[in-house]
Structure formats: C-alpha cells, structure tokens
Design a protein around this motif. Structure first.
Motif, PDB file in Angstrom:
ATOM      1  N   ARG A 283      79.781  50.305  24.179  1.00 47.28           N
ATOM      2  CA  ARG A 283      78.566  49.726  23.449  1.00 47.28           C
ATOM      3  C   ARG A 283      78.304  48.534  24.027  1.00 47.28           C
ATOM      4  N   ARG A 284      79.390  47.714  24.337  1.00 47.85           N
ATOM      5  CA  ARG A 284      79.109  46.351  24.728  1.00 47.85           C
ATOM      6  C   ARG A 284      78.754  46.486  26.295  1.00 47.85           C
ATOM      7  N   GLN A 285      79.280  47.524  26.956  1.00 46.35           N
ATOM      8  CA  GLN A 285      78.511  47.486  28.493  1.00 46.35           C
ATOM      9  C   GLN A 285      77.369  48.015  28.566  1.00 46.35           C
ATOM     10  N   THR A 286      76.947  49.021  27.553  1.00 44.01           N
ATOM     11  CA  THR A 286      75.468  49.553  27.511  1.00 44.01           C
ATOM     12  C   THR A 286      74.708  48.561  27.569  1.00 44.01           C
ATOM     13  N   ALA A 287      74.957  47.659  26.162  1.00 47.44           N
ATOM     14  CA  ALA A 287      74.172  46.533  25.860  1.00 47.44           C
ATOM     15  C   ALA A 287      73.646  45.562  26.828  1.00 47.44           C
ATOM     16  N   MET A 288      74.987  45.205  27.601  1.00 44.88           N
ATOM     17  CA  MET A 288      74.905  44.309  28.653  1.00 44.88           C
ATOM     18  C   MET A 288      74.012  44.853  29.773  1.00 44.88           C
ATOM     19  N   ALA A 289      74.145  46.271  30.180  1.00 45.84           N
ATOM     20  CA  ALA A 289      73.277  46.988  31.341  1.00 45.84           C
ATOM     21  C   ALA A 289      71.800  46.957  30.739  1.00 45.84           C
ATOM     22  N   GLY A 290      71.532  47.167  29.351  1.00 44.73           N
ATOM     23  CA  GLY A 290      70.180  47.343  29.025  1.00 44.73           C
ATOM     24  C   GLY A 290      69.620  45.717  28.776  1.00 44.73           C
ATOM     25  N   SER A 291      70.350  44.842  28.608  1.00 41.69           N
ATOM     26  CA  SER A 291      69.953  43.518  28.738  1.00 41.69           C
ATOM     27  C   SER A 291      69.749  43.055  30.061  1.00 41.69           C
ATOM     28  N   ALA A 292      70.367  43.585  31.126  1.00 45.08           N
ATOM     29  CA  ALA A 292      70.265  43.460  32.735  1.00 45.08           C
ATOM     30  C   ALA A 292      68.683  43.872  33.048  1.00 45.08           C
ATOM     31  N   ARG A 293      68.562  45.187  32.539  1.00 48.18           N
ATOM     32  CA  ARG A 293      67.412  45.836  32.994  1.00 48.18           C
ATOM     33  C   ARG A 293      66.284  45.153  32.265  1.00 48.18           C
ATOM     34  N   GLY A 294      66.318  44.852  30.944  1.00 43.50           N
ATOM     35  CA  GLY A 294      65.296  43.738  30.404  1.00 43.50           C
ATOM     36  C   GLY A 294      64.936  42.570  30.993  1.00 43.50           C
ATOM     37  N   GLY A 295      66.157  41.845  31.419  1.00 47.10           N
ATOM     38  CA  GLY A 295      65.964  40.664  32.087  1.00 47.10           C
ATOM     39  C   GLY A 295      65.085  40.934  33.618  1.00 47.10           C
ATOM     40  N   HIS A 296      65.485  42.067  34.237  1.00 45.75           N
ATOM     41  CA  HIS A 296      64.841  42.336  35.622  1.00 45.75           C
ATOM     42  C   HIS A 296      63.153  42.667  35.287  1.00 45.75           C
ATOM     43  N   LEU A 297      62.999  43.611  34.116  1.00 49.04           N
ATOM     44  CA  LEU A 297      61.753  43.828  33.845  1.00 49.04           C
ATOM     45  C   LEU A 297      60.991  42.629  33.656  1.00 49.04           C
ATOM     46  N   ARG A 298      61.501  41.729  32.923  1.00 54.41           N
ATOM     47  CA  ARG A 298      60.909  40.224  32.355  1.00 54.41           C
ATOM     48  C   ARG A 298      60.572  39.469  33.774  1.00 54.41           C
ATOM     49  N   SER A 299      61.597  39.382  34.599  1.00 54.87           N
ATOM     50  CA  SER A 299      61.524  38.606  35.714  1.00 54.87           C
ATOM     51  C   SER A 299      60.302  39.278  36.558  1.00 54.87           C
ATOM     52  N   GLY A 300      60.476  40.479  36.893  1.00 54.83           N
ATOM     53  CA  GLY A 300      59.291  41.300  37.727  1.00 54.83           C
ATOM     54  C   GLY A 300      57.674  41.029  37.117  1.00 54.83           C
ATOM     55  N   LEU A 301      57.552  40.905  35.815  1.00 55.47           N
ATOM     56  CA  LEU A 301      56.243  40.948  35.155  1.00 55.47           C
ATOM     57  C   LEU A 301      56.055  39.264  35.254  1.00 55.47           C
ATOM     58  N   ALA A 302      56.942  38.518  35.096  1.00 60.72           N
ATOM     59  CA  ALA A 302      56.710  36.934  35.513  1.00 60.72           C
ATOM     60  C   ALA A 302      56.226  36.745  36.880  1.00 60.72           C
ATOM     61  N   PHE A 303      57.124  37.377  37.764  1.00 62.92           N
ATOM     62  CA  PHE A 303      56.545  37.405  39.001  1.00 62.92           C
ATOM     63  C   PHE A 303      54.987  37.541  39.504  1.00 62.92           C
ATOM     64  N   ILE A 304      54.695  38.783  39.034  1.00 62.42           N
ATOM     65  CA  ILE A 304      53.282  39.442  39.109  1.00 62.42           C
ATOM     66  C   ILE A 304      52.325  38.369  38.514  1.00 62.42           C
ATOM     67  N   CYS A 305      52.536  38.004  37.074  1.00 67.18           N
ATOM     68  CA  CYS A 305      51.604  37.004  36.586  1.00 67.18           C
ATOM     69  C   CYS A 305      51.541  35.649  37.523  1.00 67.18           C
ATOM     70  N   ALA A 306      52.727  35.383  38.077  1.00 71.77           N
ATOM     71  CA  ALA A 306      52.576  33.966  38.723  1.00 71.77           C
ATOM     72  C   ALA A 306      51.890  34.450  40.040  1.00 71.77           C
ATOM     73  N   CYS A 307      51.895  35.476  40.673  1.00 73.10           N
ATOM     74  CA  CYS A 307      51.148  35.825  41.737  1.00 73.10           C
ATOM     75  C   CYS A 307      49.562  35.774  41.542  1.00 73.10           C
ATOM     76  N   LEU A 308      49.377  36.476  40.158  1.00 74.70           N
ATOM     77  CA  LEU A 308      47.826  36.714  39.881  1.00 74.70           C
ATOM     78  C   LEU A 308      47.394  35.206  39.700  1.00 74.70           C
ATOM     79  N   ALA A 309      48.097  34.488  38.896  1.00 76.46           N
ATOM     80  CA  ALA A 309      47.483  33.266  38.705  1.00 76.46           C
ATOM     81  C   ALA A 309      47.395  32.306  39.989  1.00 76.46           C
ATOM     82  N   ILE A 310      48.103  32.480  40.971  1.00 78.48           N
ATOM     83  CA  ILE A 310      47.827  31.774  42.428  1.00 78.48           C
ATOM     84  C   ILE A 310      46.721  32.385  42.930  1.00 78.48           C
ATOM     85  N   ALA A 311      46.470  33.708  42.697  1.00 80.32           N
ATOM     86  CA  ALA A 311      45.229  34.380  43.692  1.00 80.32           C
ATOM     87  C   ALA A 311      43.920  33.998  42.718  1.00 80.32           C
ATOM     88  N   LEU A 312      43.960  33.852  41.703  1.00 79.07           N
ATOM     89  CA  LEU A 312      42.567  33.441  40.834  1.00 79.07           C
ATOM     90  C   LEU A 312      42.551  31.865  40.859  1.00 79.07           C
TER      91      LEU A 312
END
Length: 443
Positions: A4-33
């Motif tokens: 369960r610990r490993q599963t939670a860590m993997a899920g947390s990692a995937r969530g972190g990557h998703l948040r970082s990806g969304l943050a990168f997209i928002c930053a690019c859009l902010a620059i473009a605007l």
C-alpha cells in the motif's frame, strides 16, 4: 505485489507529474498572452496619447522652423504647379517683351532657352528659379498668364526668403504651438469619446487678426511689395492717384514702390488690413468628417479600435496573471520552487519583449526612412517638410520602442532576481534538511 505504501507513493508521483505538467502549460499560456498584452498596453499608453506627438514636434524644433518649412513648401508646390501648367511657361517664352526674352536667354543659355521655348521638355527647378528672377526684374507683361495653376504671378515669383519673412511676421512660434497642441488634444479627445455626430476641432485666429491689423501685418505687406518688380511710370501715376483719392486698394497695380512712396501708401494699406482682419472669424472650425453632413464620423472606427486595444490589453494582462498564479499554485512545492515558477516566466517575457523592442525599432526605422519620403514626395510634399515628418515619426518610433525596452528590461531583471532568490532558497534549505536527517539518526 506492491504494498500500500508503494502504491500511494506511485500515485503521489503520478499526481505530482500531472500537477507539474499542468503548471508548465499554464506558464506557457501566461507567457503567450503576456507578450502581446504588454505590447498593447504600450500602444495605449504611448501611441494613443497626445503627449508623444506633441513631444515629437518639440523635439524637431518644428514651431520655430514652421515659417521656413512653409516657405519651402509653398515654393516647391508653386514649382510643381508651373510644371503642370504648360500654358504659363509657353506664355512666358512667347512674350513680346524684348527685355524678358533677353533675360531668359542670357540666364538659361541658348540651348535651354530653345528647348523650353519649343516646349521640348519641362523646366528644371533651377530653370524655374531663373524664370522667376526674370519676371521679378522686369515684371510680367500683359501677354503672360496672370496665374500659375490658380496662383497669382506676383505670389508665384516670391522666393523662400520672401515667404519666410511674411510668415514669420504673421505666425509666431508660441501661437503656432498653442494651436497645434490644442488641435492634437481635441483630436484625441474626439477619438476617445467616439462621437457619432460631427468631429470638429477649433482653431483660434484672434492673435492672427491682431497681428494682421497691427505693425506685423504692415511689415508682411511691405515684404510682399519689396519682392515685386519695380513700378513703371504709368503704374506709379496710378498708385499716386489712388493714394490721394482714397480709391480701393484692389485697383493698385502689384509692383515694387519707391521707398519715398511707401509711407504715403501705409495708411491705406493699414486700413485695408484692418478691414481684412474684420472679415476673419475669431475661431475657425475644421470638420474631421470632411464636411459630410449626416455621414458617419470617420473617427468612429478609430475609436472602436481604441476601445478594443484597451480592452484587449486589460483582459490579456489579467488572464496572463491568473494563469501565472495558477502555474505557481500547481507547480510550487516549496518557497524556492514558488520563486522559480514566478521568476522564469517573468524573465522569459522580459527577454522576448526586449528582443521584440530591439528588432521592431530597427525594422520600423528602416521602413520609415527608406519608403516614406518617396510616398510623401509623390503626394506633393516637399523634401524639407517630408524630412520633418520622417524625423518626427522616427522620434515617435524610438520613444515607443524605447519605453517598451525599458519595461522589458525591468521584467527581465525582476524575473532573474526571483530565479536567483529561488536558487539561494534551495542552497540554504539543503543544510537544514541534512541536519534534520542527522538529528533523527542520533540515538
């Protein structure tokens, strides 16, 4: 199988990557605007405000140079008019006056005289100056057309120096500056308000009337008289008769009076100027619609563009800030990472805007300098006035892109400062984290 610990860590990692990806997209859009929005902000604060245009005219010393520039433009236009009026040139060379023919042939040379007399080619500007000199020396014979494309010959023969003296007497720089700046303010006021009806600017002529009926007006008329050919005996007799009988000055022949006669004519000239000044309104109106009654104000589309530019700038900057803050909220995990997410997009926008300012200024300067003079000359504007317009426009271009460059440099500096602060925060955080691990490992 994963715990369960490993599963939670993997899920947390995937969530972190998703948040970082969304943050990168928002930053690019902010620059473009942000980049186009900031450019629109500069357009609204610089190009859509009257101050930059008034400053441009002052920078070129336009008001002090106006009489000289206007004189050059009048002479340039009169030369162009003569070239477009072959009947006038033909009447000069077909004149039976032997003194005029001798002056033309001696001044132009036998070859040019023959070519122009046969209408084989139009005269050059230098040849037109010689024709003027001959007409000034002996006067225009009755067989010579009395107008050049609508301009009286006694005005056409005036030189730049003559016109400069007349205009200097009647158009002082302070008055010109006051009226020009008033017109600029009225224009931008009409542009901002977007009136659907008439778009009228007002020009005060009170000072001009005062100068016209005062000593300045008399000096201008005397300058005009001094530039004319000497009066013949018949003309002098007619002038003396008019001066002593009080007949209308409209019957006075246009010629240069002897110095002794000018004081005698001065009261009559002054009286005529007072009458002329009384016919001039205190304020004149210039209809920007071109006098079309009931038509749409031509400034309405410009007003719509003004509003659109202002609205797009505000909306663009606001949306860019929201996206930028969202990128920070999604991507930041610590104070250092928050500073990094704040600083990197800001530095990128600043660098891009700085590059745009440098490249844009060079490109627009090249277009203005290389292409505008030819188009102005084709529209009948003389070289001196065209040069003033080009220099003024280049000054505005420099002011606009210079302000954009300053803004870009400040954004870049703040962005790099935030990135540097982020790096410093990470450096200071490492010893603290290591000491906590060591403390936990102690028995």
């Amino acid at each position: 199988m994963m715990s369960r610990r490993q599963t939670a860590m993997a899920g947390s990692a995937r969530g972190g990557h998703l948040r970082s990806g969304l943050a990168f997209i928002c930053a690019c859009l902010a620059i473009a605007l942000a980049l186009p929005a900031l450019v629109l902000v500069e357009v609204g604060q610089e190009l859509l405000q009257p101050a930059v245009y008034k400053d441009a005219l002052i920078s070129q010393n336009s008001y002090q140079r106006l009489p000289e520039l206007a004189a050059q433009q009048i002479v340039y236009a009169s030369g162009t008019a003569a070239l477009s009026d072959p009947a006038f040139v033909a009447s000069v060379f077909d004149s039976p006056s032997s003194s005029l023919s001798s002056c033309l042939e001696g001044g132009l040379g036998p070859s040019a005289y023959s070519d122009l007399r046969a209408s084989a080619r139009p005269p050059t500007p230098a040849e037109l100056d010689q024709i003027k000199s001959c007409l000034r020396a002996g006067g225009a014979p009755a067989t010579v057309s009395q107008t050049v494309d609508g301009m009286p010959v006694y005005f056409w023969v005036l030189t730049e120096s003559d016109w400069d003296g007349v205009l200097t007497a009647l158009l002082p720089p302070d008055w010109v500056r006051t009226q020009v700046e008033s017109v600029v303010d009225q224009f931008f006021g009409t542009l901002a308000s977007g009136h659907q009806g008439g778009a009228v600017v007002h020009v005060s002529l009170v000072d001009v009337k005062t100068r016209l009926e005062g000593p300045e007006g008399l000096a201008a008329v005397e300058q005009l008289i001094a530039a004319q050919p000497s009066c013949s005996l018949d003309q002098l007799g007619k002038i003396v008769t008019i001066a002593t009988s009080g007949a209308p000055l409209g019957e006075v022949p246009v010629c240069r009076l002897p110095d002794a006669v000018v004081p005698i004519m001065s009261p009559s000239i002054q009286s005529a100027l007072t009458l002329l000044a009384g016919l001039i309104p205190n304020t004149t109106e210039v209809d920007l619609t071109g006098g079309s009654s009931g038509g749409q104000n031509p400034l309405v589309p410009a007003h719509d563009f003004f509003d659109l530019t202002r609205g797009a700038a505000v909306a663009g900057v606001g949306l860019a800030v929201l996206l930028w803050l969202l990128a920070v909220a999604l991507g930041a995990r610590s104070v250092g990472s928050a500073l990094r997410w704040l600083g990197v997009p800001l530095a990128v926008v600043g660098a891009a805007e700085l590059a745009l300012a440098v490249a844009g200024q060079a490109i627009v300067h090249g277009v203005v300098t290389d292409r505008l003079p030819s188009s102005l000359n084709e529209s009948g504007i003389g070289p001196a006035l065209a040069a003033l317009e080009v220099d003024s426009l280049n000054w505005i271009v420099t002011a606009f892109f210079g302000r954009m460059g300053i803004q870009a440099f400040l954004l870049l500096a703040v962005g790099l400062t935030l990135v540097g602060a982020s790096a410093a925060a990470r450096i200071f955080a490492r010893p603290l984290g290591a000491s906590r691990i060591d403390a936990r490992s102690q028995p």
